[in-house]
Scaffold this active site. Structure first.
Site, mmCIF file in Angstrom:
data_model
loop_
_atom_site.group_PDB
_atom_site.id
_atom_site.type_symbol
_atom_site.label_atom_id
_atom_site.label_comp_id
_atom_site.label_asym_id
_atom_site.label_seq_id
_atom_site.Cartn_x
_atom_site.Cartn_y
_atom_site.Cartn_z
ATOM 1 N N CYS A 3 -37.398 23.161 -7.680
ATOM 2 C CA CYS A 3 -36.623 21.989 -6.346
ATOM 3 C C CYS A 3 -38.645 21.764 -5.164
ATOM 4 O O CYS A 3 -38.305 21.066 -4.184
ATOM 5 C CB CYS A 3 -36.142 23.570 -6.095
ATOM 6 S SG CYS A 3 -36.779 25.089 -5.824
ATOM 7 N N CYS B 149 -33.160 30.899 -5.244
ATOM 8 C CA CYS B 149 -33.794 31.055 -4.027
ATOM 9 C C CYS B 149 -33.983 32.213 -3.838
ATOM 10 O O CYS B 149 -35.965 32.422 -3.725
ATOM 11 C CB CYS B 149 -33.268 30.441 -2.735
ATOM 12 S SG CYS B 149 -32.414 28.837 -2.655
HETATM 13 FE FE1 FES Z 1 -36.050 26.271 -3.690
HETATM 14 FE FE2 FES Z 1 -34.289 27.324 -2.739
HETATM 15 S S1 FES Z 1 -34.038 25.709 -3.288
HETATM 16 S S2 FES Z 1 -36.301 27.470 -3.006
#
Ligand code: FES
Length: 147
Positions: free
Chosen positions: A33, A103
Site C-alpha cells: 500500500c 494496518c
Molecule cells: Fe496501508 Fe493501511 S492501507 S497501512
C-alpha cells in the site's frame, strides 16, 4: 465501520512527532500500500519507556493504531512492550474492519524495529525480540489467515 475509538485516535492522534536523540528509532513500511511508519522511543536506564512518538505516512487505520500503540507502550519496560502486539492494539481500539487488520501490523513492527535499534545501540539482547522486517507485506499473508 470504524469504532469510536478508532475515529478518535484518527482525528486526534496522540504522540505525533519526533524524539531528538531517541534511544531507539524504527521505520517500517508496507510495499503493497506504500504506507510508512516511524516510531521513536525514549528509554531510561532501567529499561522503562518514558516517551514514545510516531510519524505515519499512511491510511487512517495506520494512524489510529500507531497512536494507540504509543499510548500502550509508554511507561512499560522493554520486555512488557513486546506484549503490545497488533492484536492488543486492535483490542484497545475496539477492533478494526478485517481489510484493515494489516494496518495494525505496521504499529507492532515499528515498535519492534525501534526496540531492535535500542538493543543494537546498547549491545543488549531483548528476549523474544526477532529481527524486524523493513517491509511488513512479507508477513501479511500469515496474518490474513489468522483473522
Ligand atoms: Fe496501508 Fe493501511 S492501507 S497501512
Amino acid at each position: 465501520m470504524y469504532s469510536e475509538k478508532v475515529m478518535d485516535h484518527f482525528n486526534n492522534p496522540r504522540n505525533v512527532g519526533e524524539i531528538e536523540d531517541a534511544s531507539g528509532v524504527g521505520t517500517v513500511g508496507n510495499a503493497k500500500c506504500g504506507d510508512i511508519m516511524r516510531m521513536y522511543l525514549d528509554i531510561d536506564d532501567n529499561g522503562v519507556i518514558q516517551d514514545c512518538k510516531f510519524k505515519t505516512f499512511g491510511c487512517g487505520a495506520a494512524v489510529a493504531t500507531s497512536s494507540m500503540a504509543t499510548e500502550l507502550v509508554k511507561g512499560k519496560t522493554v520486555q512488557e512492550a513486546l506484549l503490545v502486539t497488533n492484536k492488543a492494539v486492535m483490542e484497545a481500539l475496539d477492533g478494526l474492519p478485517p481489510v484493515k487488520v494489516h494496518c495494525s501490523l505496521l504499529a507492532e513492527e515499528a515498535i519492534h524495529a525501534a526496540l531492535w535499534d535500542y538493543a543494537q545501540k546498547h549491545g543488549i539482547e531483548i528476549e523474544g525480540l526477532e529481527k524486524p522486517v523493513n517491509d511488513i507485506s512479507e508477513k501479511e499473508e500469515d496474518t490474513e489467515e489468522d483473522y
